[in-house]
Design a protein around this motif. Sequence first.
Motif, mmCIF file in Angstrom:
data_model
loop_
_atom_site.group_PDB
_atom_site.id
_atom_site.type_symbol
_atom_site.label_atom_id
_atom_site.label_comp_id
_atom_site.label_asym_id
_atom_site.label_seq_id
_atom_site.Cartn_x
_atom_site.Cartn_y
_atom_site.Cartn_z
ATOM 1 N N ALA A 187 0.818 -1.224 0.000
ATOM 2 C CA ALA A 187 0.000 0.000 0.000
ATOM 3 C C ALA A 187 0.848 1.270 0.000
ATOM 4 O O ALA A 187 0.520 2.238 -0.683
ATOM 5 N N ALA A 188 1.927 1.268 0.743
ATOM 6 C CA ALA A 188 2.767 2.468 0.839
ATOM 7 C C ALA A 188 3.452 2.813 -0.480
ATOM 8 O O ALA A 188 3.767 3.977 -0.735
ATOM 9 N N ASN A 189 3.657 1.823 -1.342
ATOM 10 C CA ASN A 189 4.353 2.049 -2.610
ATOM 11 C C ASN A 189 3.422 2.367 -3.775
ATOM 12 O O ASN A 189 3.894 2.598 -4.884
ATOM 13 N N MET A 190 2.120 2.363 -3.541
ATOM 14 C CA MET A 190 1.149 2.611 -4.608
ATOM 15 C C MET A 190 0.713 4.072 -4.620
ATOM 16 O O MET A 190 0.689 4.724 -3.580
ATOM 17 N N SER A 191 0.334 4.534 -5.807
ATOM 18 C CA SER A 191 -0.285 5.862 -5.898
ATOM 19 C C SER A 191 -1.678 5.768 -5.272
ATOM 20 O O SER A 191 -2.210 4.669 -5.092
ATOM 21 N N ASP A 192 -2.254 6.912 -4.970
ATOM 22 C CA ASP A 192 -3.588 6.913 -4.377
ATOM 23 C C ASP A 192 -4.602 6.234 -5.290
ATOM 24 O O ASP A 192 -5.433 5.459 -4.836
ATOM 25 N N ALA A 193 -4.530 6.528 -6.587
ATOM 26 C CA ALA A 193 -5.471 5.937 -7.544
ATOM 27 C C ALA A 193 -5.293 4.424 -7.623
ATOM 28 O O ALA A 193 -6.279 3.676 -7.640
ATOM 29 N N GLN A 194 -4.056 3.995 -7.657
ATOM 30 C CA GLN A 194 -3.781 2.556 -7.732
ATOM 31 C C GLN A 194 -4.240 1.851 -6.457
ATOM 32 O O GLN A 194 -4.853 0.782 -6.517
#
Length: 144
Positions: A27-34
């Motif tokens: 989760a920490a490595n994803m963009s908000d949209a992703q």
Amino acid sequence: MNADQRKQMSQPHSFNELALSYVASHAANMSDAQRYRRLEHLGSYLLTFFGALPLSDISPSKLQKFTYHLEELGLKDKEIQACLVSFRMCVKHAIHQHWEVNRALLQPVMMNDGFLPEAKQLSEQEFSNLYQDLLQDLTSELFH
């Protein structure tokens, strides 16, 4: 390999556990949209279908049934493919965790295009309407 890793590998993990582990790790490595898309796919479709099912019980045929389920819910091909991407990301995470999972699940799923042998059957009403339409098309050409 240490004892903790062997213990993890021998335990049957459910899809619920996999989803939680995947989100916690990525989760920490994803963009908000992703992140929103992954959580939407997991919460609305993947967890409700696979949920408590052990990972070892999830097969390519079960995944195909999942795509049929999504089609029945009215999802378009593009939405189904996006959901399958989220599923494959979870499977990749399971492989990296050395959890027992079928690697064939990483392969693309064939979408039902109506030409496959297991196409949905028409209802009696749909068949009757189709028959009437075809009959009308044939007779209109004969008499005009």
